[in-house]
Enzyme design. Structure first.
Site, mmCIF file in Angstrom:
data_model
loop_
_atom_site.group_PDB
_atom_site.id
_atom_site.type_symbol
_atom_site.label_atom_id
_atom_site.label_comp_id
_atom_site.label_asym_id
_atom_site.label_seq_id
_atom_site.Cartn_x
_atom_site.Cartn_y
_atom_site.Cartn_z
ATOM 1 N N ASP A 111 1.637 2.924 -3.976
ATOM 2 C CA ASP A 111 2.069 3.239 -2.609
ATOM 3 C C ASP A 111 3.420 2.601 -2.317
ATOM 4 O OD1 ASP A 111 1.915 4.217 -0.036
ATOM 5 O OD2 ASP A 111 -0.064 3.366 0.369
ATOM 6 N N ASP A 159 -0.791 11.504 4.885
ATOM 7 C CA ASP A 159 -1.881 10.730 5.484
ATOM 8 C C ASP A 159 -2.659 11.573 6.483
ATOM 9 O OD1 ASP A 159 -1.623 8.417 4.092
ATOM 10 O OD2 ASP A 159 -0.409 7.369 5.576
HETATM 11 C C1 GLA Z 1 -0.483 4.396 3.158
HETATM 12 C C2 GLA Z 1 -1.217 5.453 2.356
HETATM 13 C C3 GLA Z 1 -2.663 5.491 2.782
HETATM 14 C C4 GLA Z 1 -3.286 4.115 2.566
HETATM 15 C C5 GLA Z 1 -2.498 3.066 3.322
HETATM 16 C C6 GLA Z 1 -2.968 1.672 2.988
HETATM 17 O O1 GLA Z 1 -0.353 4.763 4.484
HETATM 18 O O2 GLA Z 1 -0.627 6.701 2.518
HETATM 19 O O3 GLA Z 1 -3.372 6.460 2.058
HETATM 20 O O4 GLA Z 1 -3.314 3.827 1.195
HETATM 21 O O5 GLA Z 1 -1.106 3.141 3.017
HETATM 22 O O6 GLA Z 1 -2.257 0.711 3.652
#
Ligand code: GLA
Length: 742
Positions: A483, A553
């Site tokens: 990420d 997300d």
């Molecule tokens: C990002 C990712 C999510 C999750 C969060 C965790 O927003 O896109 O899927 O993993 O971080 O903090």
């Protein structure tokens, strides 16, 4: 595929349905033509020889009107072409302006790797040992004798794809350094024909929405200055006939194999021609080249389609699946995963994860992914990034105990990292405050309460890599979600002096690529999924390292329609991270049927992101069936031809797309009725590109056979009239339609 004709002094790059012509005129390298296939004619006239007529030497008395009109293959700045340039160089004496003249050329077999950068490769399947070149490469060497700068224009053409991949290598052959201030990867000019332009825009949780408008005078396009590809704009631009649609019309689509700052522009100018450029964003970019050093630009992919947007999408998908993605997973089913992020956020422990895994195993789910919150003292997003030490208060007995137990339940195990980041509240920051990117004397700005590590420094990226690798070596971890939850600002680095700080953004991207290359080299079987606050790093550069990328997300099935339509315009469905989550949806609060959520997620990598132990029984009972559907159709979705049929985001009331098998014997169609209107009657849904004379059975596997009886139609009728779809249902309802040759 690539030839040079001495008589007309022109190169021809031929793909199955396009021709690209480059001519040499008075030493200039001219872009003569790019579009539908040409006949076997002398192409000299396409280089506009009349424009050279006012003087034997165009540089004699009207150089400006010559340079400002003629379409050069790689337009440079400072000499009289006042349109958007692709190259800008200054030498150590402060001489601005560069003029490139042809020096030599070579035609090679095969695509070439670019050191440190992702690049298309030859073999269709890097795992099958089949290394017969399917590509040819043209390198045209040009030079500016005054500056001592050599520029190689590089074109890779594949035997069976309507794609031309361009990049550039710039070399300083003089003693003193030169400064490259702009080095785009591709530029070409086309006479305007009332074109539209398509770009992709968005924000967090609404990435890659399609925007289309008429090309107007002046410049229009997209940029990122965020250090990564971004949620907001995307390194893609297409010119297309104003009346082009999914299946007809000419389209020139350009995409960038890169994961940092970019610019993509079209510019309509005084002579009604349109210049398209794509490359690294020149803002805050300056690369110093010492004697003998070279700078390689990333590759830009040019795709031409005379069969509308679906034709363009198919070429991009095939190119990326066969010639860019390297993962051993690219042609095999991805494990159906369950991720605990939307299920628990930071609030979990071993027990909770095992409860999820135990229930998931019963329904055929194949992998548990432990998301953010397993390390340091991280119980919210305000600390611990950089401290990649397992939190044993949450994971009692440690990580290996958890992983072994998950494996014992029959599931694989995956884990989340954010390796490029550092929280101010972390042991790492307390020990190395200078490791955060910052401008000396200024307090760096936080985003999500975190800073970015200066991975352009070797010791910093070595630390970050080792921290990840150490965890992976400690247990049987088969998947990583990498990420990146903030964008880059406060650009400064102790590793770069003032003469090199303009290299920072690109060096950051090179460092990221180096870390991921190391990761997949040390762990060749690892399934790597890139992610950035959702889908801000969804770009072809990352495909070189990971076969799938988290799309957004936003897991709401309706929001996902526009996001996945924009993404699939360029990228194969097999690369799109798609999960079923609970309702009301956490991003938009919408309630949609579990069945619809499943169908939308089936057109991607497919997985769940919910607390299965708390799921309403009526939803839970659907999971084993969804798993079965995924297993049955995943290869069709992964390897088939994508076809867009209807677009809700373009003002329709329904969304519809299909995956058609390469042998055209079957197709899977997904239809989502987004808005329901009263008294709607039957609708006919057309599918293109099946075998005209073959007969197909059209069935609705999840519907009552009395209400939705199977139909039998030929491929020709399916393309012209379509199959009948009864519509008597409410908002957000979806149908899955299976088409099979009989
Ligand atoms: C990002 C990712 C999510 C999750 C969060 C965790 O927003 O896109 O899927 O993993 O971080 O903090």
């Amino acid at each position: 595929m690539i030839s040079f004709d001495k008589k007309s002094s022109s190169f021809r790059l031929e793909t199955p349905s396009s021709s690209y012509v480059i001519s040499l005129v008075n030493g200039y390298v001219i872009h003569s033509y790019y579009g539908s296939k040409l006949g076997d004619d002398d192409a000299t006239y396409l280089s506009r020889p009349k424009e050279f007529g006012f003087s034997d030497s165009p540089v004699f008395r009207e150089k400006h009107s010559f340079l400002d009109y003629i379409p050069q293959e790689y337009p440079t700045d400072g000499m009289g072409d006042f349109r958007e340039s692709a190259l800008s160089v200054t030498d150590s004496q402060g001489r601005n302006g560069i003029e490139l003249k042809y020096k030599s050329h070579n035609i090679f077999d095969g695509a070439a790797a670019i050191s440190g950068l992702p690049a298309v490769f030859d073999s269709c399947d890097c795992t099958d040992g089949n290394n017969v070149p399917k590509a040819k490469r043209l390198e045209i060497l040009t030079e500016d004798k005054i500056l001592g700068v050599e520029v190689a224009l590089i074109y890779t053409v594949f035997e069976n794809l309507d794609a031309i991949v361009r990049s550039v290598r710039i070399t300083n052959n003089k003693k003193n350094p030169v400064f490259v201030k702009k080095a785009l990867s591709a530029a070409f000019d086309i006479d305007d024909d009332h074109f539209d332009v398509i770009t992709l825009h968005g924000s967090w949780a609404r990435e890659r929405h399609i925007e289309r408008h008429l090309v107007h005078m002046g410049k229009q396009g997209v940029v990122s200055m965020r250090g990564e590809t971004s949620h907001q704009e995307h390194p893609f631009i297409a010119l297309l006939d104003h009346n082009a649609d999914f299946n007809k019309g000419r389209v020139w689509g350009v995409n960038f194999i890169y994961s940092g700052n970019f610019v993509a522009d079209v510019q309509k100018n005084q002579f009604e021609s349109v210049r398209l450029v794509m490359g690294i964003n020149p803002e805050n970019f300056c690369w110093k080249l010492e004697e003998g050093e070279s700078f390689n630009t990333p590759q830009a992919v040019l795709v031409y389609s005379e069969n509308g947007l679906n034709g363009m999408s198919r070429t991009f998908h095939d190119l990326y699946r066969d010639h860019l993605i390297r993962s051993p997973y690219k042609k095999s089913p991805r494990p159906i995963l369950i991720n605990n992020w939307e299920a628990t956020y930071f609030n979990f422990d071993t027990q909770k994860l095992l409860d999820i895994a135990r229930e998931a195993a019963k329904d055929g789910i194949e992998m548990l992914v432990m998301d953010d919150g397993w390390f340091g003292k991280r119980n919210s997003d305000d600390c611990s990034l950089g401290d990649w030490i397992v939190n044993e208060e949450k994971l009692k007995g440690g990580l290996k105990t958890l992983v072994d137990e998950v494996n014992r339940l029959g599931l694989k195990f995956g884990i989340w990292f954010e390796p490029e980041m550092i929280s101010p509240d972390s042991d790492l920051y307390r020990a190395h405050p200078d490791w955060a990117i910052q401008i000396s004397g200024r307090e760096p700005g936080m985003s999500r309460q975190q800073y970015v590590l200066d991975i352009t420094r070797k010791e910093v990226r070595d630390y970050a890599y080792e921290a990840v690798a150490k965890i992976l070596r400690s247990a049987n971890i088969e998947y990583v979600k990498w990420d990146m939850n903030r964008q880059l600002s406060d650009i400064g680095s102790t590793a770069l002096g003032s003469d090199k700080i303009g290299e920072f953004y690109h060096r950051y991207v090179l460092a990221l690529y180096e870390m991921q290359e190391r990761l997949i080299t040390e762990f060749p079987k690892l399934l790597l999924e890139n992610c950035s606050g959702g889908g801000a790093r969804f770009d072809p550069g990352m495909f070189f390292y990971s076969p799938q990328i988290w799309c957004s997300d936003d897991t709401d099935a309706i929001e996902r329609l526009a996001i996945q339509e924009g993404t699939a315009l360029i990228y194969p469905l097999s690369t799109m991270g798609t999960h079923v989550s609970v309702c009301p949806n956490h991003a938009v609060g919408r309630v949609t049927p579990f069945k619809t959520r499943g169908y939308v997620a089936l057109s991607g990598t497919f997985g769940y992101e919910l607390d299965i132990t708390k799921l309403p029984p009526e939803d839970r009972t659907l999971i084993p069936h969804q798993v079965e559907l995924y297993k049955k159709y995943s290869s069709l979705v992964r390897d088939g031809d994508y076809q867009r049929i209807l677009s809700w985001s373009d003002g329709g009331d329904a969304d519809c797309w299909a995956s058609v098998s390469k042998d055209k014997s079957k197709a899977l169609v997904t239809f989502v009725q987004v808005l329901n209107h009263p008294n709607y009657k039957t609708r006919f849904v057309k599918i293109q590109d099946l075998k005209e004379n073959a007969t197909y059975k059209i069935s609705f596997p999840d519907e009552n056979q009395n209400d939705f009886p199977p139909q039998t139609l030929t491929g020709r009728t399916l393309a012209s009239a379509g199959f009948a779809l009864r519509r008597d249902w409410g908002d957000f309802q979806a149908k899955l339609i299976c088409i099979e040759e009989i």
